[in-house]
Design a protein around this motif. Structure first.
Motif, PDB file in Angstrom:
ATOM      1  N   GLY A  37       0.814  -1.205   0.000  1.00 39.89           N
ATOM      2  CA  GLY A  37       0.000   0.000   0.000  1.00 39.89           C
ATOM      3  C   GLY A  37       0.848   1.256   0.000  1.00 39.89           C
ATOM      4  O   GLY A  37       0.493   2.261  -0.625  1.00 39.89           O
ATOM      5  N   LEU A  38       1.979   1.205   0.701  1.00 36.44           N
ATOM      6  CA  LEU A  38       2.887   2.351   0.727  1.00 36.44           C
ATOM      7  C   LEU A  38       3.475   2.600  -0.657  1.00 36.44           C
ATOM      8  O   LEU A  38       3.614   3.746  -1.087  1.00 36.44           O
ATOM      9  N   VAL A  39       3.800   1.514  -1.350  1.00 33.47           N
ATOM     10  CA  VAL A  39       4.348   1.620  -2.703  1.00 33.47           C
ATOM     11  C   VAL A  39       3.324   2.270  -3.637  1.00 33.47           C
ATOM     12  O   VAL A  39       3.652   3.197  -4.386  1.00 33.47           O
ATOM     13  N   ASN A  95       3.189  10.352   4.460  1.00 30.46           N
ATOM     14  CA  ASN A  95       2.807   9.012   4.897  1.00 30.46           C
ATOM     15  C   ASN A  95       3.411   8.677   6.255  1.00 30.46           C
ATOM     16  O   ASN A  95       2.738   8.099   7.123  1.00 30.46           O
ATOM     17  N   PHE A  96       4.664   9.055   6.431  1.00 32.06           N
ATOM     18  CA  PHE A  96       5.344   8.782   7.708  1.00 32.06           C
ATOM     19  C   PHE A  96       4.691   9.549   8.855  1.00 32.06           C
ATOM     20  O   PHE A  96       4.499   8.997   9.945  1.00 32.06           O
ATOM     21  N   LEU A  97       4.372  10.814   8.628  1.00 28.25           N
ATOM     22  CA  LEU A  97       3.763  11.635   9.671  1.00 28.25           C
ATOM     23  C   LEU A  97       2.408  11.076  10.109  1.00 28.25           C
ATOM     24  O   LEU A  97       2.105  11.028  11.305  1.00 28.25           O
ATOM     25  N   GLY A 118       9.290  -0.944   2.479  1.00 30.97           N
ATOM     26  CA  GLY A 118       8.239  -0.315   1.698  1.00 30.97           C
ATOM     27  C   GLY A 118       8.701   0.982   1.065  1.00 30.97           C
ATOM     28  O   GLY A 118       8.381   1.275  -0.092  1.00 30.97           O
ATOM     29  N   LEU A 119       9.481   1.765   1.817  1.00 32.60           N
ATOM     30  CA  LEU A 119      10.000   3.030   1.305  1.00 32.60           C
ATOM     31  C   LEU A 119      10.969   2.782   0.152  1.00 32.60           C
ATOM     32  O   LEU A 119      10.907   3.461  -0.884  1.00 32.60           O
ATOM     33  N   SER A 122       9.137   1.711  -2.892  1.00 32.46           N
ATOM     34  CA  SER A 122       8.401   2.851  -3.433  1.00 32.46           C
ATOM     35  C   SER A 122       9.299   3.697  -4.335  1.00 32.46           C
ATOM     36  O   SER A 122       8.890   4.124  -5.420  1.00 32.46           O
ATOM     37  N   LEU A 123      10.520   3.937  -3.877  1.00 29.11           N
ATOM     38  CA  LEU A 123      11.469   4.726  -4.664  1.00 29.11           C
ATOM     39  C   LEU A 123      11.872   3.999  -5.936  1.00 29.11           C
ATOM     40  O   LEU A 123      12.026   4.606  -6.999  1.00 29.11           O
ATOM     41  N   VAL A 124      12.032   2.672  -5.828  1.00 29.14           N
ATOM     42  CA  VAL A 124      12.372   1.878  -7.012  1.00 29.14           C
ATOM     43  C   VAL A 124      11.229   1.923  -8.023  1.00 29.14           C
ATOM     44  O   VAL A 124      11.445   2.117  -9.228  1.00 29.14           O
ATOM     45  N   ALA A 125       9.998   1.765  -7.521  1.00 29.76           N
ATOM     46  CA  ALA A 125       8.824   1.793  -8.402  1.00 29.76           C
ATOM     47  C   ALA A 125       8.680   3.150  -9.087  1.00 29.76           C
ATOM     48  O   ALA A 125       8.409   3.223 -10.297  1.00 29.76           O
ATOM     49  N   ALA A 126       8.862   4.236  -8.328  1.00 28.19           N
ATOM     50  CA  ALA A 126       8.759   5.581  -8.897  1.00 28.19           C
ATOM     51  C   ALA A 126       9.840   5.815  -9.938  1.00 28.19           C
ATOM     52  O   ALA A 126       9.600   6.424 -10.984  1.00 28.19           O
ATOM     53  N   THR A 127      11.037   5.296  -9.660  1.00 25.85           N
ATOM     54  CA  THR A 127      12.154   5.440 -10.596  1.00 25.85           C
ATOM     55  C   THR A 127      11.866   4.725 -11.902  1.00 25.85           C
ATOM     56  O   THR A 127      12.028   5.292 -12.994  1.00 25.85           O
ATOM     57  N   LEU A 128      11.421   3.474 -11.815  1.00 24.76           N
ATOM     58  CA  LEU A 128      11.161   2.680 -13.013  1.00 24.76           C
ATOM     59  C   LEU A 128      10.012   3.253 -13.835  1.00 24.76           C
ATOM     60  O   LEU A 128      10.088   3.320 -15.073  1.00 24.76           O
ATOM     61  N   PHE A 129       8.953   3.680 -13.146  1.00 19.21           N
ATOM     62  CA  PHE A 129       7.809   4.216 -13.875  1.00 19.21           C
ATOM     63  C   PHE A 129       8.182   5.504 -14.611  1.00 19.21           C
ATOM     64  O   PHE A 129       7.864   5.676 -15.800  1.00 19.21           O
TER      65      PHE A 129
END
Length: 219
Positions: A37-39, A95-97, A118-119, A122-129
């Motif tokens: 969900g975080l991703v 999300n963290f807050l 999860g973090l 998330s960064l990997v997914a954002a990078t690839l997309f």
């Protein structure tokens, strides 16, 4: 370059305000799927803001103005890639807050767990997309590549969730066991570095293509 990133933020204040609402809603509605969900949350907000900036630029013909200024095209392209991580960091922080406040107050409300894994994913997914969509935007502009970008986003999300679901259902397969044994025998740093290699290569290829397309693009 800092001013270019600042421009991307300031020209979509309403979108950033809307993204806060989306983050808040996703934090609770996506809690059932755990770290995935975080991703989805961070990727969705990053997608919204990165493409939102491109949409505003296309609408206002900002590219024509930018190329008339004494700014290198490589700087313009590079700033777009940096803004991906600025927007992802913003989404991660909110999300963290929310997670921190809920857990500290011991409220009986289920929220997306905020974990380092999860973090990282998330960064990997954002990078690839963004590595896939940004070259399309620099070649054709946002409006012409909009449909493809939307399709890619939903394919990316549904494909990722399906992969996680299939892996969990087939956790007893020999292939999955081998991967699990490899991961268990490696440290978190080793796993992160190993997975970063293809991501960095893809990102470099993406940036090279974007710069090439932008230099050859007719405005």
């Amino acid at each position: 370059m800092i001013h270019l990133i600042k421009k991307d933020i300031l020209m979509q204040k309403k979108t950033i305000g809307l993204s806060l609402l989306f983050i808040f809603i996703f934090t609770f509605t996506l809690s059932e799927i755990g770290p995935s969900g975080l991703v989805v949350n961070i990727l969705a907000v990053t997608y919204m803001l990165v493409l939102g900036a491109s949409a505003v630029e296309d609408k206002n013909n900002s590219d024509i103005m930018l190329i008339s200024l004494p700014i290198k095209k490589s700087t313009i392209v590079f700033s777009k890639y940096i803004s991906v991580y600025i927007f992802a960091a913003y989404a991660a922080l909110i999300n963290f807050l929310i997670y921190y406040i809920i857990t500290q107050l011991n409220l009986s409300i289920e929220v997306i767990p905020f974990t380092s894994t999860g973090l990282y994913l998330s960064l990997v997914a954002a990078t690839l997309f963004c590595a896939i969509t940004l070259p399309l935007i620099f070649k054709y502009g946002f409006l012409k590549s909009r449909v493809i970008s939307i399709i890619l986003f939903f394919v990316f999300i549904s494909g990722g969730l399906s992969l996680v679901d299939n892996l969990s259902k087939n956790e007893n397969s020999i292939f999955i066991k081998k991967i699990a044994n490899l991961l268990n025998s490696s440290s978190d740093i080793q796993i992160a570095l190993l997975s970063l290699i293809p991501v960095v290569i893809i990102l470099f290829i993406s940036y090279t293509l974007s710069l090439k397309f932008y230099k050859n693009r007719e405005f």
